[in-house]
Write an enzyme that holds these catalytic residues in place. Structure first.
Site, mmCIF file in Angstrom:
data_model
loop_
_atom_site.group_PDB
_atom_site.id
_atom_site.type_symbol
_atom_site.label_atom_id
_atom_site.label_comp_id
_atom_site.label_asym_id
_atom_site.label_seq_id
_atom_site.Cartn_x
_atom_site.Cartn_y
_atom_site.Cartn_z
ATOM 1 N N GLY B 13 9.421 1.226 -7.460
ATOM 2 C CA GLY B 13 8.131 1.763 -7.006
ATOM 3 C C GLY B 13 7.593 2.780 -7.993
ATOM 4 O O GLY B 13 8.327 3.640 -8.466
ATOM 5 N N THR B 142 11.752 8.738 -8.969
ATOM 6 C CA THR B 142 11.666 8.217 -7.610
ATOM 7 C C THR B 142 10.981 9.220 -6.709
ATOM 8 O O THR B 142 11.329 10.389 -6.705
ATOM 9 C CB THR B 142 13.042 7.875 -7.010
ATOM 10 O OG1 THR B 142 12.893 7.773 -5.583
ATOM 11 C CG2 THR B 142 14.086 8.938 -7.274
ATOM 12 N N VAL B 143 10.000 8.764 -5.954
ATOM 13 C CA VAL B 143 9.356 9.658 -4.983
ATOM 14 C C VAL B 143 10.325 10.065 -3.887
ATOM 15 O O VAL B 143 10.110 11.069 -3.215
ATOM 16 C CB VAL B 143 8.101 9.015 -4.335
ATOM 17 C CG1 VAL B 143 7.011 8.801 -5.377
ATOM 18 C CG2 VAL B 143 8.427 7.721 -3.615
ATOM 19 N N ASP B 144 11.391 9.286 -3.708
ATOM 20 C CA ASP B 144 12.307 9.562 -2.596
ATOM 21 C C ASP B 144 13.232 10.748 -2.846
ATOM 22 O O ASP B 144 13.910 11.202 -1.936
ATOM 23 C CB ASP B 144 13.147 8.313 -2.307
ATOM 24 C CG ASP B 144 12.307 7.208 -1.687
ATOM 25 O OD1 ASP B 144 11.351 7.537 -0.961
ATOM 26 O OD2 ASP B 144 12.600 6.034 -1.945
ATOM 27 N N MET B 190 6.255 8.115 3.488
ATOM 28 C CA MET B 190 7.295 7.259 2.948
ATOM 29 C C MET B 190 8.656 7.926 3.132
ATOM 30 O O MET B 190 8.737 9.116 3.472
ATOM 31 C CB MET B 190 7.030 6.994 1.470
ATOM 32 C CG MET B 190 5.861 6.035 1.255
ATOM 33 S SD MET B 190 5.587 5.652 -0.497
ATOM 34 C CE MET B 190 4.762 4.061 -0.359
ATOM 35 N N GLY B 191 9.718 7.158 2.879
ATOM 36 C CA GLY B 191 11.075 7.680 3.023
ATOM 37 C C GLY B 191 11.891 6.815 3.968
ATOM 38 O O GLY B 191 11.945 7.077 5.151
ATOM 39 N N GLU B 247 8.918 7.092 7.583
ATOM 40 C CA GLU B 247 8.894 5.666 7.949
ATOM 41 C C GLU B 247 10.265 5.142 8.357
ATOM 42 O O GLU B 247 10.366 4.198 9.130
ATOM 43 C CB GLU B 247 8.359 4.816 6.791
ATOM 44 C CG GLU B 247 9.187 4.923 5.517
ATOM 45 C CD GLU B 247 8.694 4.014 4.382
ATOM 46 O OE1 GLU B 247 7.999 3.034 4.653
ATOM 47 O OE2 GLU B 247 9.008 4.326 3.213
ATOM 48 N N TYR B 297 0.667 3.827 -0.016
ATOM 49 C CA TYR B 297 0.596 3.999 -1.473
ATOM 50 C C TYR B 297 -0.296 5.171 -1.890
ATOM 51 O O TYR B 297 -0.167 5.675 -3.015
ATOM 52 C CB TYR B 297 0.054 2.726 -2.141
ATOM 53 C CG TYR B 297 0.975 1.545 -2.078
ATOM 54 C CD1 TYR B 297 2.353 1.699 -1.934
ATOM 55 C CD2 TYR B 297 0.485 0.249 -2.173
ATOM 56 C CE1 TYR B 297 3.203 0.596 -1.873
ATOM 57 C CE2 TYR B 297 1.329 -0.859 -2.130
ATOM 58 C CZ TYR B 297 2.690 -0.681 -1.979
ATOM 59 O OH TYR B 297 3.526 -1.763 -1.926
ATOM 60 N N LEU B 298 -1.219 5.572 -1.019
ATOM 61 C CA LEU B 298 -2.093 6.690 -1.381
ATOM 62 C C LEU B 298 -1.269 7.910 -1.794
ATOM 63 O O LEU B 298 -1.674 8.669 -2.683
ATOM 64 C CB LEU B 298 -3.017 7.066 -0.214
ATOM 65 C CG LEU B 298 -4.362 6.336 -0.119
ATOM 66 C CD1 LEU B 298 -4.228 4.831 -0.277
ATOM 67 C CD2 LEU B 298 -5.074 6.677 1.174
#
Lengths: 419, 419
Positions: B13, B142-144, B190-191, B247, B297-298
């Protein structure tokens, strides 16, 4: 004529810049002490007048009022509360006059959409009839951009910018992952009856094949076959497809697409969410992997990415409302009059409240493409200047700083009205 | 030792700042002509190596590479494609070596999460075994925020800032309308496995009763009764409640809350959407009017509100990967080492890829409140510096400007590998 007090109220859904208009009203009133003593703001809008819950804005510093410019939401509280017709509930209008009389309120500034302009109009008529003449001026506000008689409404330019920026950014995300991940991305925007917000996403398109690829508007019924064919062709041609859809999209028989008979775990109709309904269509008929976003309040509260043009107009309209009132106008709403598209030039005009009340400005037919799946160059020419310019709020510790008002209440002088 | 070429690939991602790391890699490589000739970027990540689809970044101007810093998404294309184990699909690894050999690639920079660090590690081992030694360096992304061995991962700080800003702004919106409209607002983040993103919303809280009021994390099973009681008490006390939910939230029996058995019009399971499931709970059990937003995605594409700290770290880690490679390190990933919380001080460190591969960094238990409905002061102390600072992209006509690369392909030298 001795100076009198003013009543200011916010109405309906709030925006990124309704407080900017409040700042305009209060600052202009302070510039006219010969006409206006103090601006009282209604707690939760018009309910504040009915309940005699008034905030004394005279107790706020100039810095606090200026900082309203950067603060989204409704600083005094807003309300979804429509006064009924005079015949149906005369008592409410009489109550307003009672409270106005008790606090020597000679000016009523009502910051809202079509319903609110109607209310301001009725108050002006009733005050006259009851021997309590009051100057009623509307201040336009609505993200839906559906007020007639004005080039645009404060709040719209900022939500338009938010949606255009989000479409461009998320479009890059989807494009870069499409080969092995999401093929169809769906962004749901606000707009129950008018498609202005969804239409603004088209501003993101900076080349022929750039997102968005399809825009679904509430003005035209969804032609499912044509829509799906467009999505399929787009994915086959460039590998992905970005769809922007207005929450108010309807089927040919007039039902909301969002109300697709979806049932939750309890067997109840799942309300809201045109995006999931469109996503289900894409999956069932085309088999593409999808993702969707529902921006909801994030779009109308996004002061961090407000349009500088919108902020400037919101402030100017707030100021103009006071200037008109002080100059002796009544039952009017200041408006934006467009002089030129590019470079954008505009000036402040006015319309009678009677001409605004309860009328809705829809997107003109010539703004919608022949295939009903996109907007035209004429729409883009109209929309482009409205999102121009950035007006960043101040930040502290990585977050936008918003003003917290003292919000001191004025001592009540009337008996209670409601429980 | 003569200079050789480098291969750079984006994986998984994408984020608001993965291209910033790309800029760091390419700019640092240009600073070391004695070691690195040209950086070839894979089209769609590692697939670009398998398919011998390579972009010659040497054909891009310094201005274009610098502008990657402002461009979200994956400029060269990313892929969700995990190479299998060496035993299961040795052919893929051998193909990588074949393409690397054909283009004299001596350096492999892999910009991704845990899976990608594992791949980079395997490539380094296999190259050695096949007599084609190659320097493999991971670039974290990673955004996570779930990579071990580093204070944080590029991409996370920006999505954290986006969610905190959105929570603060939407919170003001809800607060101002609650009397007559929405009582409970739910923001889905997200997550799937780690709650870092949802946790970051807590940074929005600037006073005791400010939003968010409840944070639901994937680390702890939802206690529905306790959650609803908290919401009810919050609405009764201050009139509204803002809930942020990850999520990946699960029920006590381990199912995703998002999979509530909801059925669409076609009778199929409606996937995704923990927010609507939580909203349904609130409506059924408490009867409050609700709204929800799904940022999707925003949030990870929101370069317009990126964290300056995140941007700086993303760039520094890209540069460091090259510096480590040129200095003779191999099979390592540069990391952020925190020296102090406030003021935040950090430096670049490194970890062996073997220690990062396929390990996940969860939120520590001491970051979650005793009632499992919020995060602790320790979590806030960790999170606060990561969202600090703004790093605005340039704008034109009201929209952020992103770079469009020339993306010239390198002529293939190998036979085709896949259809």
């Amino acid at each position: 004529m001795p100076a009198r007090n003013a009543f200011y109220a916010q109405s309906g859904g709030v925006t990124a810049v309704i407080n900017t208009s409040a700042a305009g009203v209060i600052e202009a009133a302070r510039d006219h002490p010969e006409a206006i003593n103090t601006v009282y703001a209604g707690v939760n809008g018009i309910l504040g007048a009915l309940d005699e819950q008034l905030i004394d804005t005279g107790r706020e510093s100039a810095e606090s009022i200026a900082a309203l410019r950067y603060t989204p939401g409704g600083a005094f509280g807003s309300a979804r509360y429509k006064l009924k017709g005079l015949d149906e509930n005369r008592a409410e209008y009489e109550r307003l006059i009672e409270v106005f009389r008790a606090h020597d309120i000679g000016y009523f500034f009502y910051n809202g959409g079509g319903d609110s302009q109607d209310t301001a109009h009725k108050v002006s008529q009733l005050g006259e009839a009851m021997g309590y003449p009051i100057t009623c001026i509307g201040v336009p506000k609505t993200v839906d951009n559906d007020l007639p008689g004005t080039d645009t409404c404060p709040g719209f330019g900022s939500v338009a910018k938010y949606i255009a920026v989000a479409t461009r950014e998320a479009g890059l995300d989807v494009a870069s992952m499409a080969e092995t991940s999401t093929r169809v991305f769906i962004l749901e925007t606000m707009g129950r009856h008018a498609g202005w917000i969804a239409a603004a996403s088209a501003l993101a398109r900076d080349h022929e094949e750039a997102p968005p690829h399809v825009i679904l508007l509430p003005e035209v019924a969804l032609d499912e076959a044509r829509f799906l064919e467009r999505v399929r062709a787009c994915v086959e041609r460039i590998g992905y497809c970005v769809v922007v859809v207005s929450e108010g999209l309807r089927t040919a028989d007039g039902r909301f697409v969002a109300d697709q008979g979806t049932r939750d775990a309890f067997g109840h109709a799942q309300l809201g969410g045109v995006a999931p309904a469109i996503a289900a269509m894409v999956r069932e008929r085309l088999g593409y992997k999808y993702h969707y976003a529902i921006a909801d309040y994030l779009q109308r509260a996004a002061r961090h990415i407000a349009s500088a043009t919108d902020v400037e107009q919101a402030h100017a309209l707030g100021r103009a409302a006071v200037e008109f009132a002080v100059a002796g106008h009544n039952a009017v709403m200041p408006t934006i009059v467009r002089d030129a598209d590019a470079p954008y030039r505009w000036h402040i005009g006015q319309v009678p409240l009677a001409d605004v009340a309860n009328r809705e400005a829809r997107m003109p037919a010539e703004y919608i493409d022949a295939d009903n799946l996109f907007v035209t160059e004429a729409a883009l020419r109209y929309l482009r200047p409205l999102i121009a310019g950035e007006d960043y709020p101040p930040y502290r510790d990585g977050l936008p700083e918003h003003v917290h008002l003292r919000a001191e209440r004025v001592a009540p002088r009337c008996p209670p009205f409601r429980d």
